[in-house]
Design an enzyme around this catalytic site. Structure first.
Site, mmCIF file in Angstrom:
data_model
loop_
_atom_site.group_PDB
_atom_site.id
_atom_site.type_symbol
_atom_site.label_atom_id
_atom_site.label_comp_id
_atom_site.label_asym_id
_atom_site.label_seq_id
_atom_site.Cartn_x
_atom_site.Cartn_y
_atom_site.Cartn_z
ATOM 1 N N HIS A 161 0.830 -1.203 0.000
ATOM 2 C CA HIS A 161 0.000 0.000 0.000
ATOM 3 C C HIS A 161 0.871 1.263 0.000
ATOM 4 C CE1 HIS A 161 -3.584 2.402 0.858
ATOM 5 N NE2 HIS A 161 -2.868 3.053 1.776
ATOM 6 N N GLU B 60 -1.675 -5.252 -4.156
ATOM 7 C CA GLU B 60 -2.374 -4.857 -2.936
ATOM 8 C C GLU B 60 -3.768 -5.481 -2.895
ATOM 9 O OE1 GLU B 60 -3.330 -0.607 -0.775
ATOM 10 O OE2 GLU B 60 -3.752 -0.855 -2.907
ATOM 11 N N ASN C 45 25.184 -25.552 -2.002
ATOM 12 C CA ASN C 45 25.620 -26.942 -1.996
ATOM 13 C C ASN C 45 24.739 -27.806 -1.109
ATOM 14 O OD1 ASN C 45 28.337 -27.545 -3.492
ATOM 15 N ND2 ASN C 45 28.521 -25.474 -2.713
#
Length: 711
Positions: free
Chosen positions: A51, A73, A436
């Site tokens: 907003h 929004e 990894n």
């Protein structure tokens, strides 16, 4: 196309400061949303961030951002009202939109349209809200989109370069460091007499601006002098589109330059100019605290109608100013020590009467003020490690999705504080290790089921304080590391011989992955990738005087433990004499100090050792090592025991001087790298003392002991 905005440059800069924080909040919270579900407070926080972005960007006339954030929004509003449920496809769509917002946000800097297809994203989001349609298949008006697609095909860089999985890891690292990723294409004139030389010029120009992550042709191909007239690269830089183009335009015989954000180059269509948002959607200017819920009139009123006017309690300071302050405090610390020394010498050599008392009192006060100032500056430089940690859940999520794995990523200790210089260096190693862990630690679903493990793998990241160090732990519940396969691979590659391999225990074998020779091991799946980049990880951690250890249980888990100092600027040190020179040993590495008779020294495998409380202690003669003097030793030896982890070494010194706070100064490139020396400091008498690199000495001694034992 040049963009114009309604706000002043000052207002734009204020918005950029705010938007960076809001975008980072959205990035973290959207990933949390997938894990925690429709938690009310979390959704409220996400809604408010979107907003605020919508309102502030609207006031600046940034209609593209306002349009996209307004649609997001609306979606968040449906979530918080319970009209939609959190799903994986929804999170993917939100993250895609957020990545677009990051690019659109940068338009305020470049003043050029980024090429993000806002219309297409809005259509996807609205389609999802309209009935949960697959957002990846949602499309706009085909007739309307067709010209845009043709235009995009014409204008986007048609590069033949393709990012591999390893390249994506490098791209992620660059993005965490704040770099933007571009696809760059440069074409030379067909009559260019020496194209390889000219393309080398292109390469050098790009490297002066940032990092070439991948290129075609490569440096090696250019060195062969082939007649190549086109250069493509994946390029990371803190600069912008215009800066890259401007630099490349200065190169002769370049006839075509194409630069686009990586995401733009991969889009199938280019965005068109959006209509300005309606006056009814206007919101307060950047920095204003008034928040009005314009997306939800049916629900309960947002507490947004109440202005938030709390006084500002923080101020943004350029990091260079903090660095300068730290340097000045360092000079104060040095001169505080000199002042104390001068006062002591005056008192010893002259009758000063009451003046002596006044001098001592003033010196003590100056010393106390200096200490307080130093402590405050150190606190100002300390940053919570969440600056790095908060960016990692998104990285782990994206890696897991790409690998087709389910991974639960947990973190703790985000409020642990570190000196900013240490934080800057620790980001890359964490990315490598986590990558990894997800790619090669966590097993595929079938393998986990066969091992009786839950389908969802777990990766855990934690930080905690231990004395004057911070410990970072990364653990996964994957397949573990097979020490025997590592040793066999090392023998196969000629890194160690069979005898040495047979003598290694598992803990020693795990350290083999730090050797660059194993990083290309592709054939043994149990260790494939476990060594990728680990030599780089180890080097980065050594740069900040850290240590990295590995623990693992085959088939169960793997744990990486990183231990690093809290700060690299000012430390307590033990000053010692070697001949006529003073050396400083960082006190956080000193375990104890003791005297021993020369006759107690024993020789084993050609190395000097002592017996300390039933344990063998390797000895190092520092004077012989640093001064090159094999001097006559006293009958009684002064030994400083230093340690790191579970390894201790005894340093034989001529005598102890004192404990003192020292300011670490880099040796720079003047002397080059010196084994066993990590820097220098200025003492109270103005003389320079070299700082002993304890970790380097311990590593060298430990290696020599093992080689002697193996021999």
């Amino acid at each position: 196309m040049t963009l114009e905005f309604d706000g002043s440059q000052e207002e734009i800069e204020l918005f950029l400061q705010e938007s960076d924080e809001l975008i980072q909040t959205l990035d973290e919270d959207i990933v949390r949303l997938e894990k925690e579900g429709s938690e009310v407070e979390l959704l409220q926080e996400i809604f408010r961030a979107a907003h605020t972005l919508k309102g502030s960007s609207g006031m600046l006339g940034h209609s593209r951002m306002a349009k996209l954030t307004h649609t997001m929004e609306s979606l968040f509003d449906k979530l918080r009202k319970g009209e939609m449920a959190v799903a994986v496809d929804l999170i993917d769509l939100l993250l895609e939109a957020l990545d677009a917002i990051k690019l659109i946000n940068n338009e305020l800097v470049t003043k050029k349209e980024s090429g993000v297809d806002v219309d297409s994203l809005v259509v996807k989001i609205e389609a999802f809200m309209g009935g949960g349609a697959d957002p990846t298949k949602a499309k706009g008006n085909p007739k309307k989109d067709e010209p845009k697609k043709a235009k995009a095909e014409e204008e986007k860089p048609k590069t033949s370069i393709i990012a591999t999985e390893e390249d994506e890891g490098a791209i992620a690292q660059a993005e965490i460091k704040g770099e933007k990723i571009f696809m760059v294409k440069v074409v030379l004139s067909g009559d260019c007499p020496m194209p390889a030389v000219r393309l080398f010029q292109v390469v050098e120009e790009l490297r002066s601006l940032g990092e070439i992550i991948k290129s075609s042709p490569t440096d090696a191909e250019l060195e062969e002098g082939k007649e190549i007239f086109e250069f493509n690269a994946i390029f990371g830089t803190e600069g912008d589109h215009d800066r890259i183009e401007s630099a490349l335009k200065l190169i002769s015989e370049v006839i075509k330059i194409e630069v686009a954000a990586k995401e733009t180059a991969e889009e199938e269509a280019e965005g068109s100019k959006d209509d300005a948002i309606s006056a009814g959607e206007q919101a307060p200017k950047t920095g204003a605290a008034l928040e009005v819920d314009s997306a939800s009139s049916a629900g309960p009123p947002e507490e947004a109608a109440v202005p938030k006017t709390a006084p500002t309690k923080t101020v943004r300071v350029d990091i260079e100013r903090l660095d300068n302050l730290m340097n000045l405090v360092g000079e104060l610390v040095i001169n505080k020590t000199r002042l104390l020394r001068i006062g002591y010498e005056l008192q010893e050599n002259y009758e000063l009467g009451e003046l002596s008392s006044d001098l001592n009192a003033t010196t003590a006060l100056v010393g106390q003020i200096t200490n307080d100032l130093q402590e405050e500056i150190m606190k100002a430089r300390m940053l919570p490690i969440d600056q790095i940690f908060n960016k990692l859940p998104r990285l782990v999520r994206d890696l897991a999705r790409k690998a087709g794995k389910q991974v639960n990523f947990d973190m703790s200790g985000k409020d642990t504080e570190l000196d900013r210089t240490v934080i800057e260096e620790i980001g890359d190693p964490l990315i490598h290790i986590l990558r990894n862990a997800v790619d090669h630690g966590i097993e595929e679903l079938k393998e986990r089921e066969k091992a009786g493990k839950p389908a969802e793998g777990r990766v855990f990241l934690a930080a905690r304080h231990e004395e004057s160090h911070i410990v970072i732990e990364i653990k996964d519940d994957g397949r573990g590391i097979d020490a025997d396969k590592l040793k066999n691979k090392a023998v196969e590659k000629g890194i160690i011989d069979r005898t040495e391999a047979d003598r290694m225990d598992d803990k020693e074998a795990y350290k083999l992955i730090f050797l660059s020779g194993l990083s290309t091991a592709k054939t043994v799946t149990d260790i494939s990738g476990r060594g990728v980049g680990m030599d780089v990880v180890m080097n980065n951690i050594k740069k900040i005087n850290g240590r990295l250890d590995i623990e693992s249980k085959l088939g169960k888990w793997t744990k990486f433990l990183i231990k690093i100092p809290l700060t690299l600027a000012i430390v307590d040190a033990l000053l010692v004499l070697l001949g006529s020179r003073t050396y400083a040993i960082p006190l956080n590495s000193v375990k104890e100090v003791f005297r021993m008779d020369k006759s107690e020294v024993r020789f084993a495998a050609g190395e000097e050792k002592a017996l300390l409380r039933g344990r063998v202690l390797p000895l190092v003669k520092l004077r012989q090592l640093f001064e090159g003097e094999d001097c006559e030793e006293e009958e009684e030896l002064q030994v400083v025991v230093v340690g790191f982890g579970d390894i201790n070494v005894g340093l034989i010194v001529d005598s102890l001087v004192s404990k003192q706070e020292i300011v670490i100064k880099s040796l720079g490139n003047f002397l080059g790298e010196m084994d066993g020396i990590s820097g220098a400091t200025i003492l109270g008498d103005g003389m320079v003392a070299l700082i002993v690199d304890v970790i380097n000495l311990i590593s060298r001694t430990d290696k020599k002991v093992k080689q002697a034992t193996a021999g």
